[in-house]
Each structure stands twice: as structure tokens, then as C-alpha cells.
Design an enzyme around this catalytic site. Structure first.
Site, PDB file in Angstrom:
ATOM      1  N   LEU A  96       1.149  -1.349  -0.454  1.00 21.78           N
ATOM      2  CA  LEU A  96       0.533  -0.070   0.444  1.00 21.78           C
ATOM      3  C   LEU A  96       0.958   1.293   0.373  1.00 21.78           C
ATOM      4  O   LEU A  96       0.469   2.249   0.277  1.00 21.78           O
ATOM      5  CB  LEU A  96      -1.023  -0.126   1.405  1.00 21.78           C
ATOM      6  CG  LEU A  96      -2.610  -0.760   1.135  1.00 21.78           C
ATOM      7  CD1 LEU A  96      -1.797  -2.314   1.973  1.00 21.78           C
ATOM      8  CD2 LEU A  96      -3.548  -0.275   1.851  1.00 21.78           C
ATOM      9  N   TYR A 131       0.693   7.971 -11.499  1.00 22.89           N
ATOM     10  CA  TYR A 131      -0.173   6.623 -10.722  1.00 22.89           C
ATOM     11  C   TYR A 131      -0.577   5.978 -11.838  1.00 22.89           C
ATOM     12  O   TYR A 131      -0.533   5.100 -11.351  1.00 22.89           O
ATOM     13  CB  TYR A 131      -0.837   7.911  -9.908  1.00 22.89           C
ATOM     14  CG  TYR A 131      -1.749   7.309  -8.963  1.00 22.89           C
ATOM     15  CD1 TYR A 131      -0.820   7.064  -7.776  1.00 22.89           C
ATOM     16  CD2 TYR A 131      -3.036   7.155  -9.081  1.00 22.89           C
ATOM     17  CE1 TYR A 131      -1.960   5.804  -6.651  1.00 22.89           C
ATOM     18  CE2 TYR A 131      -3.754   6.407  -7.823  1.00 22.89           C
ATOM     19  CZ  TYR A 131      -3.456   5.829  -6.789  1.00 22.89           C
ATOM     20  OH  TYR A 131      -3.665   5.142  -5.736  1.00 22.89           O
TER      21      TYR A 131
END
Ligand code: UDP
Length: 369
Positions: free
Chosen positions: A112, A184
Site C-alpha cells: 500500500l 499514478y
């Protein structure tokens, strides 16, 4: 009498905890890269509550040690925090050395570790890209070598500005590879490819029995521990409302998002990472990605108007230019998550806003930014 585990305020809302708590997890280790971040730290709290030992790896680019205060206070013997950057190759050496000195069995590697706020990741685009690409390559290899589960936190951004609505996992997306968000979006898309290869290329990437790949496509999520100045819509509007400032709506505000409260998202992540019932066809390590989030869309203008109504100190709505490549609509199609995981978000965003606000008021320091 069996002692009840201590559970954090957010984790109290997790329906799965009661079901998983009886499982003996003694000496099992979960490694959470990005465990000092918003989602990562809540995931850490939940794993500790379930009896896992947890090692956090964080570079502190967007993570914050304060997010681990609850875990440190309540589970000091089960928590280890390592400062390391998953985009750098030496992260593997650091982890292998720590594991060699430990008697714990690696059961889960969760990735994460990435800045997730659009304005924030655009300030460090290369690091964002490489955290996702290198981080997935290094961490999936570690999980493969130890024959455990690799959980990748992917994103709804893999769908880009979608032409299909709501977005099912089978939709391939509409992504700009050379735009403001591509560090991203493409980082996560490549991360998914690398996770897919880890599960499908045993001659190049050998794995031990027990290796499993799980990919969560996470839609807009908010809640306590999100940094008030992180630039995303919920934190902006809430912070502006509290400060008596105008509420900024980008573009016409007709773009939609569906807002998931963090406890619902963590519930989904736990189900995906830990449910033993998730038998994989033909015992392959691969399970195709699963959407997680909330499936109630709202326009950003309606959200701002609702915030203005809920919080009398809020100023009026002001319109600002729409950022580049801002998706017009985004909402998860959740039938796969419902069928495979029994996942169903339960917290309305209004309740989530109230809980987030209560957290801010109890943590005065997070508001002084
Ligand atoms: N947005 C807005 N006002 C703000 C911040 C964001 O209207 O102060 C809009 C933004 O243009 C986008 C949506 O809210 O359409 C969600 O933005 P966010 O940055 O939270 O996440 P995204 O879904 O774009 O990754």
C-alpha cells in the site's frame, strides 16, 4: 475466559473481525508496505487485532508515524516499524535480513506504499511511478519466495476517465499515458501487470506453494488519518467548512465520485487478503482484480452543497478550474466483490464525514497545517 482483543474506533465497525478473531495467528507475520499511511495504518490496526505480528515498511513520503500511535500503544510487542523505500532495490535485503533473524512465518505481504492524492503525487511523479512498479516487483517476489499472499493496493485510476459506467473489472479503461495523472495511473496499471506475471511466469519467477496474488482496485476512500491538507475533495471541503472558507468545486461540479468510508474499505481488504474460503480455481496463485469502494455516486457540486448544509460555518461554493485529466465519472461495479467476498459497504458518506470530523477535533495537531 479468552481475553477480547483491543479494537480501534475504525476497526470496531468491521463485521469480519468477529469471524476471524478465533483463528490462531500466533507467530504469523503480515508485512505492510505503506503501513504508516492513511489506509495502510488502519489495515495494520485490523491485522494486529486479528493476532498477526505486523511489520510496517514506510519511506514516510506521505505516511506519518502519528498514524501508528494507536497500534504502538496497544500492540507494542507485535509491531515493528522499518524505514525503507519500496522503490529502492535494497528494500529486499533489509527485509530478508530482518526475516532471517525472526522466528515468524511470513503470511501476507501487502503493498500500500504510494502517494495517492492527485496534487501530492504530481509533486513527486517519478517516485510515485517507481514505488508502484519497483515496489510490486520486489514485494511480489518476496511473497513468492515465502509462499504467502501478495496483496496489491491498486486503484480505480486504472480505468482513467471511463467510458463505461459504473466500472466493472472487465473494463480496460481510458487512460492518458502522458498526462498529469499518468505517473499514478500507469504505475498502478504496470503494478497489476507485474503481479499478473508473478502468478503466471513460474519459469522466470518461481514461487513456493501457498503463493497467492490478490489485487484490490480501490475507489475514492476517506476517513480519519487522511491528512487535512492532502488536497482531495473530502478533506478540502471539510477543512474549508471548519475554517469558514469558501468551498472549492472544480469545473462545473457535475463530475461524480462515490465515496467510501475507510472501515468499509478495510473490511474489503481483509476479506480479499485473508478469507480462507477464497479458493482459487485450479490452485493457481492468480485471482483477477476486484473493485472495492462504495457504489453510490454523487456529483461534486451536490457534495459541496451537502457539506454547506451540514456545517453552518462553511462559506459558499466557489468554482475553480478543472484539473487536467480529471475523470468525469467514477463508480465501482461491485458484484464481483459481493459474490466472491460477501463485501457490502454500509457507512453513508454523511456518517463518514461526521466520524472524520470527530477525529480531527480529537487530534488538534493534524489540523494545524
Ligand atoms: N475536487 C473539487 N474540489 C476540491 C478537490 C477536488 O471539486 O477541492 C474534485 C476533483 O476535480 C475531482 C473530484 O473532486 O473531480 C475528486 O477529486 P479527488 O482529488 O478527491 O480524487 P480523484 O477522484 O480525482 O482521484
Amino acid at each position: 475466559m479468552v481475553a477480547q482483543p483491543v479494537v480501534s474506533a475504525v476497526c470496531h465497525k468491521l463485521p469480519l473481525l468477529g469471524k476471524l478473531i478465533p483463528q490462531a495467528k500466533a507467530q504469523q507475520l503480515a508485512l505492510v508496505a505503506g503501513g504508516g499511511g492513511f489506509l495502510g495504518s488502519h489495515f495494520v490496526d485490523a491485522l494486529l487485532t486479528l493476532g498477526y505480528h505486523v511489520w510496517v515498511i514506510d519511506s514516510w513520503h506521505s505516511g506519518n508515524t502519528a498514524n501508528l500511535a494507536w497500534a504502538t500503544a496497544h500492540y507494542p510487542k507485535h509491531l515493528k516499524v522499518l524505514t525503507a523505500d519500496v522503490s529502492q532495490a535494497n528494500v529486499v535485503d533489509v527485509l530478508q535480513a530482518e526475516l532471517a533473524d525472526s522466528k515468524l512465518t511470513l503470511a501476507l505481504v501487502a503493498h500500500l506504499a504510494s502517494v495517492a492524492s492527485p496534487p501530492r503525487y504530481q509533486q513527486c511523479p517519478l517516485h510515485t511511478l517507481m514505488s508502484n512498479i519497483n515496489g510490486t516487483q520486489f514485494l511480489s517476489k518476496l511473497a513468492a519466495q515465502h509462499g504467502c499472499t501478495f496483496l496489491l493496493a491498486s486503484t480505480s485510476e486504472v480505468y482513467g476517465d471511463p467510458h463505461v459506467h459504473p466500472q466493472p473489472e472487465t473494463y480496460w479503461g481510458n487512460v492518458n499515458p502522458v498526462g498529469a495523472r499518468s505517473c499514478y495511473d500507469e504505475g498502478k496499471r504496470t503494478a497489476e501487470t507485474l503481479a499478473y506475471l508473478a502468478a503466471h511466469s513460474p519459469t522466470e519467477l518461481p514461487y513456493q506453494p501457498g503463493f497467492a496474488v490478490r489485487i484490490a482496485r480501490i475507489f475514492n476512500t476517506f476517513g480519519p488519518r487522511m491528512h487535512p491538507a492532502d488536497g482531495r475533495v473530502v478533506t478540502n471541503l471539510l477543512r474549508q467548512a471548519l475554517a469558514g472558507q469558501p468551498l472549492t468545486v472544480y469545473g462545473t461540479g457535475q463530475q461524480t465520485r462515490s465515496l467510501c468510508y475507510v472501515s468499509d474499505l478495510i473490511d474489503g481488504l481483509l476479506r480479499l487478503a485473508l478469507l480462507p474460503a477464497l479458493a482459487v480455481p485450479e490452485h493457481t496463485p492468480w485471482l483477477a482484480p476486484i473493485n472495492l469502494g462504495n457504489d453510490t455516486p454523487i456529483t461534486m457540486l451536490a457534495l459541496a452543497n451537502a457539506v454547506a448544509e451540514l456545517y453552518p460555518t462553511a462559506g459558499s461554493v466557489v468554482f475553480e478550474p478543472l484539473p487536467a485529466d480529471d475523470p468525469q465519472q467514477r463508480c465501482p461495479e461491485l458484484s464481483r466483490a459481493k459474490t466472491l467476498l460477501g463485501y457490502a459497504p454500509t457507512t453513508p458518506w454523511q456518517q463518514g464525514l461526521a466520524d472524520t470530523l470527530a477525529y480531527w477535533q480529537n487530534h488538534v495537531n493534524v489540523c494545524t497545517v
